[in-house]
Enzyme design. Sequence first.
Site, short mmCIF file in Angstrom:
data_model
loop_
_atom_site.label_atom_id
_atom_site.label_comp_id
_atom_site.label_asym_id
_atom_site.label_seq_id
_atom_site.Cartn_x
_atom_site.Cartn_y
_atom_site.Cartn_z
N LYS A 125 70.36 43.19 70.41
CA LYS A 125 71.53 43.76 69.73
C LYS A 125 71.08 44.64 68.56
O LYS A 125 71.77 45.60 68.21
CB LYS A 125 72.45 42.65 69.24
CG LYS A 125 73.06 41.82 70.35
CD LYS A 125 74.18 42.57 71.07
CE LYS A 125 74.85 41.72 72.12
NZ LYS A 125 75.93 42.37 72.83
N THR B 169 76.66 41.60 67.32
CA THR B 169 76.63 40.24 66.79
C THR B 169 76.35 40.22 65.30
O THR B 169 75.62 41.06 64.77
CB THR B 169 75.54 39.42 67.54
OG1 THR B 169 75.48 38.12 66.95
CG2 THR B 169 74.18 40.04 67.45
N SER C 50 66.46 35.65 67.56
CA SER C 50 66.10 35.31 68.94
C SER C 50 65.90 36.62 69.68
O SER C 50 66.29 37.69 69.19
CB SER C 50 67.24 34.53 69.62
OG SER C 50 68.32 35.39 69.91
N TYR D 172 67.49 37.52 72.27
CA TYR D 172 68.84 38.06 72.51
C TYR D 172 69.33 38.85 71.29
O TYR D 172 69.78 39.99 71.41
CB TYR D 172 69.83 36.91 72.82
CG TYR D 172 71.23 37.29 72.44
CD1 TYR D 172 71.94 38.24 73.16
CD2 TYR D 172 71.85 36.75 71.29
CE1 TYR D 172 73.22 38.65 72.78
CE2 TYR D 172 73.11 37.15 70.90
CZ TYR D 172 73.79 38.10 71.65
OH TYR D 172 75.03 38.51 71.26
N HIS D 173 69.26 38.24 70.11
CA HIS D 173 69.76 38.94 68.91
C HIS D 173 68.94 40.21 68.67
O HIS D 173 69.47 41.20 68.16
CB HIS D 173 69.69 38.02 67.68
CG HIS D 173 70.72 36.92 67.69
ND1 HIS D 173 70.45 35.65 68.14
CD2 HIS D 173 72.03 36.90 67.32
CE1 HIS D 173 71.55 34.89 68.02
NE2 HIS D 173 72.51 35.63 67.54
#
Length: 404
Positions: free
Chosen positions: A191, A144, A185, A187-188
């Site tokens: 990554k 991302t 976040s 989620y990020h």
Amino acid sequence: MRIAVLGGDGFVGWPTSLHLSNLGHEVHIVDNLSRRWIDTELGVQSLTPMDSIQERCRIWQQETGEKLHFHFLDLREYDRIKSWLEEVRPEAIIHFAEQRAAPYSMKTDRHKVYTVNNNVSATHNLLAAMVETGVDAHLVHLGTMGVYGYSSVGAPIPEGYLDVEIDTPNGKKGLEILYPTRPGSVYHMTKSLDQILFQFYAQNDGLRITDLHQGIVWGTHTDQTRRHDQLINRFDYDGDYGTVLNRFLIQAAIGYPLTVHGTGGQTRAFIHIQDSVRCVELALSDSPKAGERVRIFNQMTETHRVRDLAEMIAKMTGAKVAYLPNPRKEADENELIVKNDQFLALGLNPTTLAEGLLSEVVDVARKYAHRIDRSRVPAVSAWTKDIAKRVEHDPEGKRLRSVS
Ligand code: NAD
Ligand code: USQ
């Protein structure tokens, strides 16, 4: 080529599988269908009616004569993934199989734990199994743009690496480092962790890895999903999984005020779904060699400010724009300049926000408007407990601060 598409039942994985099959590759979809279970957990459904993955594969074969192989597997189950790799021995692996929504990853502590466990285990299990089985596949991972963070640095964001100079007792020394991560976040953050796993396995075991730092994907159809009603792609519109541009387009279609968070000064990178699948094809054609550093591409075609998108769609459709308290902890305003020279050099011809494609999404949304639960449109997942107190979870309208 024999290609495994991990997460091939998802929003980007499904059209990518069709695109690669259409190019003549032997495609193996691996998915644990967790995304479908999350819809059930959240009580939402894709705007578009999706058939089961087995049925979708059957229709593709009926339409094209090409077989898509589906494997119901969870990447968290190490032994099963290892045996599967040994058996299928793919020549390339595209890894989409992670929990990808930032708001979902911030809902509760349980969602944070699930997202980290799922995403980090999935990626690490895959890497360890590739080494153990000696499967020398080119691994292409969907990462991302968000790993770079969204503070305005004034300089273009390079493709993954940064040249820096450090002071040593013998003078200045040049060094190439991974661009410092600043995830916004949980989620990020996963990554960002993936990037370190890739760096290690490329340098230690010579795995050949490409990491695609992708922007926000918009649109729904590709050339292949248009071929039959039952090949339709999923389309998330809800406050957790719907992404900003697609959300604005369905909101416009159903007469819901466009939900701009804060001032809407957030600038983000975007890419149309058709370009996303094409980029995967281009990345596959240009594999790094064993021992090379991880190849990183910025997979995006344009940047836009959220409020500009809202105003543009409002002008196009007559929708109202609502400026709402922001449930996220993020910069109110940021600039974003991104380098994407590598994909352009490989022959990507970017699709931009052409009005035709924007209206195509509005038309899809109007067609399936009866499937939309308006109460699931607001984004209610707050980044901190303090923010949660400020952002009320009122359905339609009541949470609006101002409407233009
Ligand atoms: P999606 O949620 O629609 O698809 C992900 C798929 O992976 C789902 O079908 C899910 O069931 C599967 N999956 C998740 N965990 C798994 C596991 N442990 N084992 C097996 N399968 C598993 O997401 P998407 O929008 O298609 O995104 C795909 C990838 O691209 C993600 O990694 C995401 O981070 C990245 N990405 C997406 C966007 C976007 O705008 N959608 C933008 C940039 C990057
Ligand atoms: N936003 C609004 N209104 C909305 C929804 C979002 O103003 O109704 C704002 C958000 O506050 C944020 C921006 O729009 O500032 C982008 O939000 P998003 O939900 O469209 O995108 P994001 O959470 O960043 O995540 C999505 C995908 C993720 C991918 C990422 C790429 O879900 O998988 O990694 O885009 S990127 O943003 O480049 O990091």
